[in-house]
Design an enzyme around this catalytic site. Structure first.
Site, PDB file in Angstrom:
ATOM      1  CD1 TRP A  34     -10.709   4.880 -19.575  1.00 23.60           C
ATOM      2  CD2 TRP A  34     -12.470   6.197 -19.235  1.00 23.60           C
ATOM      3  NE1 TRP A  34     -11.828   4.158 -19.885  1.00 23.60           N
ATOM      4  CE2 TRP A  34     -12.923   4.954 -19.688  1.00 23.60           C
ATOM      5  CE3 TRP A  34     -13.392   7.195 -18.960  1.00 23.60           C
ATOM      6  CZ2 TRP A  34     -14.282   4.665 -19.872  1.00 23.60           C
ATOM      7  CZ3 TRP A  34     -14.734   6.920 -19.148  1.00 23.60           C
ATOM      8  CH2 TRP A  34     -15.160   5.664 -19.600  1.00 23.60           C
ATOM      9  CB  SER A  94     -12.017   1.334 -19.895  1.00 28.51           C
ATOM     10  OG  SER A  94     -11.662   2.269 -20.595  1.00 28.51           O
ATOM     11  CG  LEU A 106      -2.616  -4.255 -18.517  1.00 32.70           C
ATOM     12  CD1 LEU A 106      -2.642  -5.509 -17.657  1.00 32.70           C
ATOM     13  CD2 LEU A 106      -2.397  -4.615 -19.978  1.00 32.70           C
ATOM     14  CD  GLU A 107      -9.765   1.821 -20.983  1.00 40.60           C
ATOM     15  OE1 GLU A 107     -10.953   2.188 -20.943  1.00 40.60           O
ATOM     16  OE2 GLU A 107      -8.939   2.260 -21.794  1.00 40.60           O
ATOM     17  CG  LEU A 108      -7.347  -5.214 -18.554  1.00 36.81           C
ATOM     18  CD1 LEU A 108      -6.721  -6.210 -17.598  1.00 36.81           C
ATOM     19  CD2 LEU A 108      -6.891  -5.458 -19.982  1.00 36.81           C
TER      20      LEU A 108
END
Length: 512
Positions: free
Chosen positions: A468, A298, A259-261
């Site tokens: 990242w 992000s 998860l990139e939140l």
């Protein structure tokens, strides 16, 4: 000059297919508020077809056609996709600018990054074979053990609107490099270039079902994908609220997720820096309606908390004065115009949300030092001026919540310790930056920041080779670099007994 918006279908099993329920979603040009086309709207029925296609592609010919094929085979397709992206760069950049409001020049840079990302993961795909069967040192010489890394299976990839094709590529390229079969569900607010990726995949002959692309609404297409029992992993970039729903759906099947939140990323400015350079970094960091590097996910947000030292109020005052002058020089226009540096917000909904954030900040006692409204020369489109907000209290909504628009909060501090406390006073932990000529101080602060990414004397450079991702409510897992590939690989231990002596706890009956 605008280009015609292509009319596409869903891309399933290597073919264009009309949605089962024949639904479509209008494409709104955020610069004009006019309808310029439409995209297909997938539903659970289409998700079922796409998952079936991906599953067949993954196991076709016992996996030898894709999943367990040599990495060089997959690399060939990734490089072919990269070449086509470069070939179509002018058209893709214009389509993306019209679709999401990103300045044309920035969209063109993104296409270069897309091609570079496919090339990078082609290299990693080729190198994967050499890393197979890596031996493990064991304390017993009667055993030999090694590790294999295998594709995790069929993966669902759900991506945001701020970097439509680039953010999709951050997931698609490593997933395919690893040998997975994938279903991509881009944001309904900006899907056009992702559908063009499907056209490119068809043109280069990517095996049917390896990549399926479903456009549509989150509840109708994204949710069924996240909860599907035959999807082995979900990779999601978007809001923290939606990320928690994705995680809950995956948890029912103990399905792995990355998860990139959201984000609320600070940039700490000390008094010893060149103020002209600092203002430029702040502008790059916060005055962008589509920056993904620290945006809030992000890749989402443009609400950054900037901290300037108040032990010399004259420095803080001069800093703000320069920042206002810098903001006044930002060209706000139709993203296709030469020299555009700030285009419109992606949609009416996001536009109203940002204006509400600004109004709430004012009602809570903050000062709108600059901007905060529609530019006077633009009567149409979802445009918002670069906005600088001061006199911010830590309890205010504008300080604590993700805005995802061209809004910068500024708060002064007196000591290094206070700066660190303010920077970490957030539920998010995606990106952060520090500007100072004292490199030892920069190193101290980089260690103290509670964030997955730290920039020193710069803001937002993003490299395909570097990891990242964030911490806290900004999610978990890492994209890009070798870490991005590991997201889509499963580790298998293989251990062999090499002695002729019996092995086991119980004696064989023949020896009793």
């Amino acid at each position: 000059m605008a280009v015609a918006m292509p009319t596409r279908m869903l891309f399933i099993d290597g073919e264009w297919k009309e949605p089962v329920l024949k639904k479509r979603i209008p494409i709104i040009n955020p610069a004009t508020e006019g309808v310029i086309g439409d995209i297909p709207a997938a539903t659970a029925e289409d998700v079922e077809l796409a998952v079936d296609a991906a599953r067949r592609a993954f196991v076709r010919n016992k996996g030898e056609d894709w999943a367990s094929a040599p990495g060089a085979v997959r690399a060939k397709y990734l490089r072919a996709i990269a070449a086509k992206i470069t070939e179509r760069k002018p058209q893709l950049a214009k389509l993306e600018a019209m679709d999401c409001g990103k300045p044309l020049e920035e969209a063109a840079w993104d296409m270069d990054d897309v091609a570079g990302c496919f090339e990078y993961y082609a290299d990693l795909a080729e190198g994967l074979d050499a890393k197979q069967n890596t031996p493990i040192s064991l304390p017993m010489d009667t055993f030999k053990s090694y590790v294999r890394k295998e594709p995790i299976g069929v993966v669902g990839l759900i991506t945001p609107w701020n970097y439509p094709l680039l953010m999709a590529t951050w997931k698609v390229a490593p997933a395919l490099a690893a040998g997975c079969a994938a279903i991509l569900k881009p944001s309904e607010l900006a899907s056009v270039t992702c559908l063009e990726l499907a056209d490119i995949c068809q043109e280069v002959g990517l095996p049917a079902g390896v990549l399926n692309i479903l456009t549509g609404l989150g509840p109708e297409a994204g949710a069924p994908l996240a909860s599907h029992p035959h999807v082995d992993k979900i990779a999601f970039t978007g809001s923290s609220a939606t990320g928690s729903k994705v995680m809950a759906a995956a948890a029912q099947l103990l399905k792995p997720v990355s998860l990139e939140l959201g984000g609320k990323s600070p940039i700490v400015v000390f008094e010893d820096v060149d103020l002209d350079k600092a203002d430029g970094q702040l502008g790059n960091y916060g005055m962008n309606a589509h920056t993904a590097s620290i945006r809030k996910c992000s890749l989402m947000t443009v609400q950054y908390s900037s901290l300037a030292p108040n032990r010399e109020e004259s420095i803080a005052a001069e800093f703000l004065d320069r920042l206002v002058k810098w903001s006044k020089n930002i060209k706000i226009s139709d993203p296709l115009e030469d020299g555009c540096r700030l285009g419109p917000i992606v949609s009416a909904g996001q536009y109203e949300k940002i204006l509400k954030f600004i109004a709430t900040a004012k009602s809570e006692g903050a000062t709108i030092l600059f901007g905060g409204d529609r530019p006077k020369h633009l009567r149409k489109g979802f445009f918002i001026e670069p906005t600088i907000i001061t006199d911010v209290d830590r309890s205010m909504q504008i300080w604590r919540e993700e805005v995802f628009g061209p809004v910068l909060c500024v708060k002064t501090f007196s000591t290094e310790e206070e700066a660190i406390e303010l920077a970490n006073d957030t539920q998010y932990g995606l990106g952060s930056a520090v500007l100072s000529n004292d490199l030892e101080r920069c190193e101290r602060i980089s260690r103290a920041f509670q964030a997955g990414i730290v920039w020193i004397n710069c803001a937002q450079p993003t490299f395909t080779q570097a990891p990242w991702g964030g911490s806290k409510r900004s999610g978990f897992g890492r994209e890009l670099g070798e870490w991005g590939l590991e997201n889509y690989l499963s580790v298998k231990q293989v251990t062999r007994y090499i002695s002729n002596d019996p092995w086991g706890w119980y004696q064989s009956p023949s020896r009793l």
